[in-house]
Each structure stands twice: as structure tokens, then as C-alpha cells.
Design a protein around this motif. Structure first.
Motif, PDB file in Angstrom:
ATOM      1  N   SER A 140      68.069 -53.471 -32.610  1.00 41.83           N
ATOM      2  CA  SER A 140      68.663 -53.156 -31.308  1.00 41.83           C
ATOM      3  C   SER A 140      67.965 -53.972 -30.226  1.00 41.83           C
ATOM      4  O   SER A 140      66.806 -54.370 -30.391  1.00 41.83           O
ATOM      5  N   ALA A 141      68.666 -54.191 -29.135  1.00 42.39           N
ATOM      6  CA  ALA A 141      68.070 -54.924 -28.012  1.00 42.39           C
ATOM      7  C   ALA A 141      66.861 -54.161 -27.484  1.00 42.39           C
ATOM      8  O   ALA A 141      65.855 -54.767 -27.106  1.00 42.39           O
ATOM      9  N   GLY A 142      66.933 -52.848 -27.489  1.00 41.20           N
ATOM     10  CA  GLY A 142      65.807 -52.030 -27.029  1.00 41.20           C
ATOM     11  C   GLY A 142      64.572 -52.224 -27.887  1.00 41.20           C
ATOM     12  O   GLY A 142      63.452 -52.308 -27.375  1.00 41.20           O
ATOM     13  N   SER A 143      64.758 -52.323 -29.198  1.00 38.98           N
ATOM     14  CA  SER A 143      63.598 -52.518 -30.073  1.00 38.98           C
ATOM     15  C   SER A 143      63.025 -53.922 -29.908  1.00 38.98           C
ATOM     16  O   SER A 143      61.809 -54.113 -29.991  1.00 38.98           O
ATOM     17  N   VAL A 144      63.883 -54.904 -29.634  1.00 41.62           N
ATOM     18  CA  VAL A 144      63.399 -56.264 -29.379  1.00 41.62           C
ATOM     19  C   VAL A 144      62.580 -56.285 -28.093  1.00 41.62           C
ATOM     20  O   VAL A 144      61.471 -56.825 -28.046  1.00 41.62           O
ATOM     21  N   ARG A 145      63.116 -55.662 -27.028  1.00 39.10           N
ATOM     22  CA  ARG A 145      62.408 -55.619 -25.744  1.00 39.10           C
ATOM     23  C   ARG A 145      61.071 -54.879 -25.875  1.00 39.10           C
ATOM     24  O   ARG A 145      60.039 -55.344 -25.414  1.00 39.10           O
ATOM     25  N   SER A 146      61.096 -53.732 -26.535  1.00 40.79           N
ATOM     26  CA  SER A 146      59.893 -52.934 -26.712  1.00 40.79           C
ATOM     27  C   SER A 146      58.827 -53.705 -27.500  1.00 40.79           C
ATOM     28  O   SER A 146      57.651 -53.710 -27.135  1.00 40.79           O
ATOM     29  N   SER A 147      59.248 -54.358 -28.550  1.00 43.01           N
ATOM     30  CA  SER A 147      58.323 -55.152 -29.363  1.00 43.01           C
ATOM     31  C   SER A 147      57.720 -56.287 -28.542  1.00 43.01           C
ATOM     32  O   SER A 147      56.508 -56.535 -28.599  1.00 43.01           O
ATOM     33  N   ALA A 148      58.556 -56.968 -27.780  1.00 37.73           N
ATOM     34  CA  ALA A 148      58.078 -58.079 -26.945  1.00 37.73           C
ATOM     35  C   ALA A 148      57.086 -57.580 -25.898  1.00 37.73           C
ATOM     36  O   ALA A 148      56.042 -58.194 -25.683  1.00 37.73           O
ATOM     37  N   GLN A 149      57.389 -56.452 -25.249  1.00 39.48           N
ATOM     38  CA  GLN A 149      56.485 -55.907 -24.241  1.00 39.48           C
ATOM     39  C   GLN A 149      55.145 -55.523 -24.859  1.00 39.48           C
ATOM     40  O   GLN A 149      54.092 -55.752 -24.268  1.00 39.48           O
ATOM     41  N   HIS A 150      55.188 -54.948 -26.058  1.00 40.90           N
ATOM     42  CA  HIS A 150      53.957 -54.577 -26.750  1.00 40.90           C
ATOM     43  C   HIS A 150      53.151 -55.823 -27.126  1.00 40.90           C
ATOM     44  O   HIS A 150      51.967 -55.926 -26.815  1.00 40.90           O
ATOM     45  N   ASN A 151      53.803 -56.764 -27.776  1.00 44.77           N
ATOM     46  CA  ASN A 151      53.102 -57.953 -28.274  1.00 44.77           C
ATOM     47  C   ASN A 151      52.580 -58.846 -27.158  1.00 44.77           C
ATOM     48  O   ASN A 151      51.543 -59.494 -27.316  1.00 44.77           O
ATOM     49  N   LEU A 152      53.289 -58.884 -26.046  1.00 42.85           N
ATOM     50  CA  LEU A 152      52.875 -59.725 -24.920  1.00 42.85           C
ATOM     51  C   LEU A 152      52.011 -58.948 -23.923  1.00 42.85           C
ATOM     52  O   LEU A 152      51.680 -59.456 -22.861  1.00 42.85           O
ATOM     53  N   ARG A 153      51.656 -57.737 -24.287  1.00 46.32           N
ATOM     54  CA  ARG A 153      50.764 -56.874 -23.500  1.00 46.32           C
ATOM     55  C   ARG A 153      51.299 -56.601 -22.095  1.00 46.32           C
ATOM     56  O   ARG A 153      50.559 -56.520 -21.128  1.00 46.32           O
ATOM     57  N   GLU A 154      52.613 -56.428 -22.002  1.00 42.61           N
ATOM     58  CA  GLU A 154      53.233 -56.058 -20.727  1.00 42.61           C
ATOM     59  C   GLU A 154      53.271 -54.529 -20.566  1.00 42.61           C
ATOM     60  O   GLU A 154      53.684 -54.031 -19.534  1.00 42.61           O
ATOM     61  N   ARG A 155      52.865 -53.820 -21.579  1.00 43.15           N
ATOM     62  CA  ARG A 155      52.785 -52.358 -21.524  1.00 43.15           C
ATOM     63  C   ARG A 155      51.437 -51.934 -22.092  1.00 43.15           C
ATOM     64  O   ARG A 155      50.766 -52.706 -22.765  1.00 43.15           O
ATOM     65  N   GLU A 156      51.065 -50.716 -21.821  1.00 44.61           N
ATOM     66  CA  GLU A 156      49.804 -50.178 -22.320  1.00 44.61           C
ATOM     67  C   GLU A 156      49.790 -50.260 -23.847  1.00 44.61           C
ATOM     68  O   GLU A 156      50.714 -49.799 -24.509  1.00 44.61           O
ATOM     69  N   PRO A 192      47.123 -49.170 -26.441  1.00 40.24           N
ATOM     70  CA  PRO A 192      45.822 -48.548 -26.644  1.00 40.24           C
ATOM     71  C   PRO A 192      45.044 -49.052 -27.865  1.00 40.24           C
ATOM     72  O   PRO A 192      43.834 -49.000 -27.893  1.00 40.24           O
ATOM     73  N   ASN A 193      45.745 -49.537 -28.889  1.00 45.07           N
ATOM     74  CA  ASN A 193      45.043 -49.977 -30.095  1.00 45.07           C
ATOM     75  C   ASN A 193      44.562 -51.426 -30.001  1.00 45.07           C
ATOM     76  O   ASN A 193      44.011 -51.963 -30.952  1.00 45.07           O
ATOM     77  N   ALA A 194      44.766 -52.082 -28.848  1.00 49.00           N
ATOM     78  CA  ALA A 194      44.356 -53.476 -28.681  1.00 49.00           C
ATOM     79  C   ALA A 194      43.121 -53.552 -27.784  1.00 49.00           C
ATOM     80  O   ALA A 194      43.041 -52.876 -26.768  1.00 49.00           O
ATOM     81  N   ASN A 195      42.194 -54.389 -28.173  1.00 52.13           N
ATOM     82  CA  ASN A 195      40.995 -54.623 -27.369  1.00 52.13           C
ATOM     83  C   ASN A 195      41.354 -55.631 -26.275  1.00 52.13           C
ATOM     84  O   ASN A 195      41.625 -56.791 -26.575  1.00 52.13           O
ATOM     85  N   PRO A 196      41.382 -55.212 -24.991  1.00 58.56           N
ATOM     86  CA  PRO A 196      41.797 -56.111 -23.915  1.00 58.56           C
ATOM     87  C   PRO A 196      40.925 -57.360 -23.793  1.00 58.56           C
ATOM     88  O   PRO A 196      41.382 -58.392 -23.318  1.00 58.56           O
ATOM     89  N   GLU A 197      39.695 -57.283 -24.256  1.00 55.79           N
ATOM     90  CA  GLU A 197      38.812 -58.449 -24.186  1.00 55.79           C
ATOM     91  C   GLU A 197      39.240 -59.540 -25.165  1.00 55.79           C
ATOM     92  O   GLU A 197      38.939 -60.716 -24.964  1.00 55.79           O
ATOM     93  N   LEU A 198      39.955 -59.165 -26.221  1.00 53.64           N
ATOM     94  CA  LEU A 198      40.396 -60.137 -27.223  1.00 53.64           C
ATOM     95  C   LEU A 198      41.802 -60.673 -26.960  1.00 53.64           C
ATOM     96  O   LEU A 198      42.215 -61.657 -27.560  1.00 53.64           O
TER      97      LEU A 198
END
Length: 104
Positions: free
Chosen positions: A15-31, A33-39
Motif C-alpha cells: 500500500s502507499a501508506g506502507s511505502v510512506r511509513s517505511s520511507a519515513q522510518h528508514n530516512l529517520r523522518e519519524r521517531e 526508538p530502536n535506532a541510535n541517533p549517533e549512528l
């Protein structure tokens, strides 16, 4: 003795929503929590750099697909994108050249 390994994960996005959500997660456009911001600056992303660019590209590709299919709409359950994550074990970090790893 430490074992180094490669990691490849492939996920269908239907779905377009899952593509958008995945992109926002992977590109760090959303919170994320499991990612170290320093890395985060060490992440390498090929292609689009924002979720907006991802969605623009998706819409263009879907339009081209419909046109190539004689104007027929895509199936409701069609896979719109495939997300591929390629990485290596944390124990290998710093021991290998990431650019060389991905070229190989």
C-alpha cells in the motif's frame, strides 16, 4: 572467536501508506526508538533522500505501469514496492570497508 555475517531483509509493501511509513522510518523522518541517533549519519541510502521523493517516484512508476498495461488498473493486492535492507553484523563494523562491501 567472533563470526561476521551479512544481513539481507526483503519485505513486500502493498500500500502507499506502507511505502510512506517505511520511507519515513528508514530516512529517520519519524521517531525511531530502536535506532541510535549517533549512528544515523553513517547510514547509506541509495536513491530518494526524503519520503516525499519516495512517494513522487512511486506515483510516477505506478502511472507508467498502468499506462504500459493498456490503462488497466493494478490489482488490489499488487506489491507496490519491495524494501531491501542490506547490512552486516555489528561485530564486523569498523573491520570492513562498507563501500567495498556493498559493491561486492
Amino acid at each position: 572467536m567472533t563470526t561476521n555475517y551479512g544481513v539481507i531483509r526483503v519485505k513486500k509493501l502493498k500500500s502507499a501508506g506502507s511505502v510512506r511509513s517505511s520511507a519515513q522510518h528508514n530516512l529517520r523522518e519519524r521517531e525511531t526508538p530502536n535506532a541510535n541517533p549517533e549512528l544515523t549519519p553513517e547510514n547509506v541510502t541509495l536513491g530518494a533522500k526524503t519520503s516525499g521523493e519516495v512517494m513522487h517516484s512511486l506515483k510516477k512508476k505506478l502511472s507508467e505501469a498502468v499506462e504500459a498495461n493498456g490503462g488497466k488498473k493494478l490489482r488490489r493486492d499488487a506489491v507496490l514496492a519491495v524494501e531491501v535492507l542490506v547490512t552486516h553484523s555489528p561485530t564486523a563494523t569498523g573491520k570492513i570497508d562498507s563501500n567495498e562491501y556493498f559493491r561486492d
